[in-house]
Design an enzyme around this catalytic site. Structure first.
Site, PDB file in Angstrom:
ATOM      1  N   HIS A  87       0.835  -1.198   0.000  1.00 14.37           N
ATOM      2  CA  HIS A  87       0.000   0.000   0.000  1.00 14.37           C
ATOM      3  C   HIS A  87       0.876   1.257   0.000  1.00 14.37           C
ATOM      4  CE1 HIS A  87      -4.014  -1.920   1.171  1.00 14.37           C
ATOM      5  NE2 HIS A  87      -3.144  -2.918   1.099  1.00 14.37           N
TER       6      HIS A  87
ATOM      7  N   ASP B  89      -7.046   4.588   2.710  1.00 14.42           N
ATOM      8  CA  ASP B  89      -7.744   3.347   2.376  1.00 14.42           C
ATOM      9  C   ASP B  89      -8.413   2.698   3.587  1.00 14.42           C
ATOM     10  OD1 ASP B  89      -5.210   2.637   3.294  1.00 14.42           O
ATOM     11  OD2 ASP B  89      -4.650   1.535   1.494  1.00 14.42           O
TER      12      ASP B  89
END
Length: 451
Positions: free
Chosen positions: A18, A115
């Site tokens: 990520h 996120d």
């Protein structure tokens, strides 16, 4: 900052896949003069510094990750822990909220890309600012489509009818794993499903690092179901590495004929059991091809060497390497000797794989990787997935050998088909101006969101 540029804060989940994905889009945005404030754990900065191509515009904002009982001291990312401790790391990330809030009050960015920090959109509204929240997804839109499609809704959505031609079938063990993952506690207060759904439903817009040619039907579906803008940023391919491949690996790979070496890398979070690791390696041995496997040691095993099958090292000496640490994956994939890439189907690895010429074999682990594998093998037909048992989810050495030989053997019809399809997508994704046009359009849509 001028009126034509943006100030964007980045706050990704504390996992290397990520963090690097958020940094890739940061580089593309900074290339156009936009300012980036990138939140990341303090000690993780050194691992990402070399990916920051615009240090004058991309500023790393260090976060002190609070200790949570049950986590090893000094834990900052998922790379530091076993997957079973992910919920505790989520709790630790949630505890950085006061640091994030104070920094955002001072920074006053236009947007925050995030996120898994599900509380962030509501926090921004509470600050009474005009800071917009963007859910930046590092996973394929088809994965989110799959989750939404399986929700029980009050009325049947006509859009579902359009997707009957596309079917992702999960095996029994995958269904069990999916249900367990969605319902598990992830953080001190929420389930994994609640964390995801709240993040997506509360944000101002959802963004995917994908393109219309691959994802438009799924992104359209999500936009209607979630009732909010969905923006495609394009493939967001990482920039070509400027470093050189480590000499010892360059020398080893250089000893083989072009396109004959199997390269296997399953990411930092996919840890095989000792039994499955041995089946994987024995499968490579069965193919007769040279191989380079970069794998993490199984849980409870001190080193990768101690987990190898009996007599394995002696049998493959000179033509097989098993390495238990980090390697320069992009540079290895570019080496002319590498002919096959066995991947866990993480989005970042797939992007790198599609830009290279090696054949693809898929060995997914968790849901988004499984969806990626089914898309790539079933819909796009650019590779072959290793067969697994329906009930137990286990693969065999014979299954590994079969998948590799299907794409590597010169006379294989499957190999010829996936090679043609792979070449088509490689040419498309590397076509001049594709990425640039997507990023320019992405920036324009961000400006529109500001009103």
């Amino acid at each position: 900052m001028s009126d034509q540029t943006l100030h964007i804060a980045m706050y990704p989940w504390f996992a290397m896949g990520h963090l690097t994905a958020f940094l890739h889009i940061s580089n593309k945005l900074a290339e156009r003069g936009n300012k980036i404030s990138f939140f990341l754990p303090l000690k993780t900065r050194s691992k990402l510094q070399h990916y920051n191509l615009h240090p004058r515009l991309i500023t790393f904002i260090p976060l002190s990750v609070p200790h949570v009982d049950g986590l090893p001291l000094g834990t900052e990312t998922t790379a530091d822990i076993d997957l079973s401790l992910g919920s505790l790391l989520a709790t630790a990330m949630d505890l950085t909220r006061p640091q994030i809030e104070q920094s955002l009050i001072e920074l006053k960015p236009d947007f925050v890309f995030f996120d898994l920090s599900y509380w962030l959109p509501a926090m921004l509204r509470g600050l009474a600012t005009n800071i917009k929240s963007i859910y930046y997804s590092v996973i394929n839109p088809a994965t989110i489509w799959f989750g939404l499609r399986n929700l029980v809704l009050p009325r049947k959505n006509q859009l579902d009818e359009a997707y009957r031609s596309f079917s992702i079938k999960l095996q029994t063990h995958e269904v069990r794993a999916y249900d367990a993952m969605m319902n598990m506690k992830y953080g001190s207060e929420v389930t994994f499903s609640k964390r995801l759904m709240t993040s997506r439903s509360d944000c101002d817009a959802i963004c995917f690092q994908s393109c219309r040619e691959l994802a438009e039907p799924f992104s359209n579906y999500i936009e209607i179901r979630m009732n909010k803008p969905v923006i495609l940023a394009g493939p967001v391919m990482p920039d070509p590495p400027s470093s050189q491949l480590e000499e010892k690996w360059a020398r080893w790979l250089g000893g083989f004929e072009p396109r004959t070496v199997i390269f296997c890398a399953l990411g930092s979070e996919y840890i095989l059991t000792k039994q499955q690791l041995q089946q994987l390696l024995l499968g490579f041995e069965l193919t007769g091809f040279p191989f380079f496997a970069a794998l993490k040691p199984p849980t409870g095993v001190e080193s990768i060497e101690s987990a190898l099958p009996e007599g394995f090292e002696e049998r493959v000496k000179g033509k097989g390497v098993v390495y238990g640490s980090w390697v320069q994956q992009p540079l290895i994939l570019k080496h002319p000797s590498v002919g096959c890439f066995v991947t866990h189907c993480g989005s970042g690895s797939l992007n790198e794989a599609l830009l290279n010429e090696c054949q693809l074999v898929f060995l997914p682990n968790i849901l988004d990787q499984i969806i990626n594998a089914r898309m790539m093998s079933g819909e796009l037909k650019v590779g072959v997935e290793v067969e697994k048992g329906d009930e137990d989810g286990l693969f065999t050495k014979e299954g590994v050998c079969k998948a590799v030989k299907a794409v590597m053997d010169e006379n294989s019809e499957v190999g010829k088909e996936v090679k043609i399809n792979h070449a088509k997508w490689r040419e498309f994704l590397s076509s001049k101006g594709l990425e640039s046009s997507y990023i320019d359009d992405f920036v324009q849509k961000l400006h529109k969101l500001l009103g």
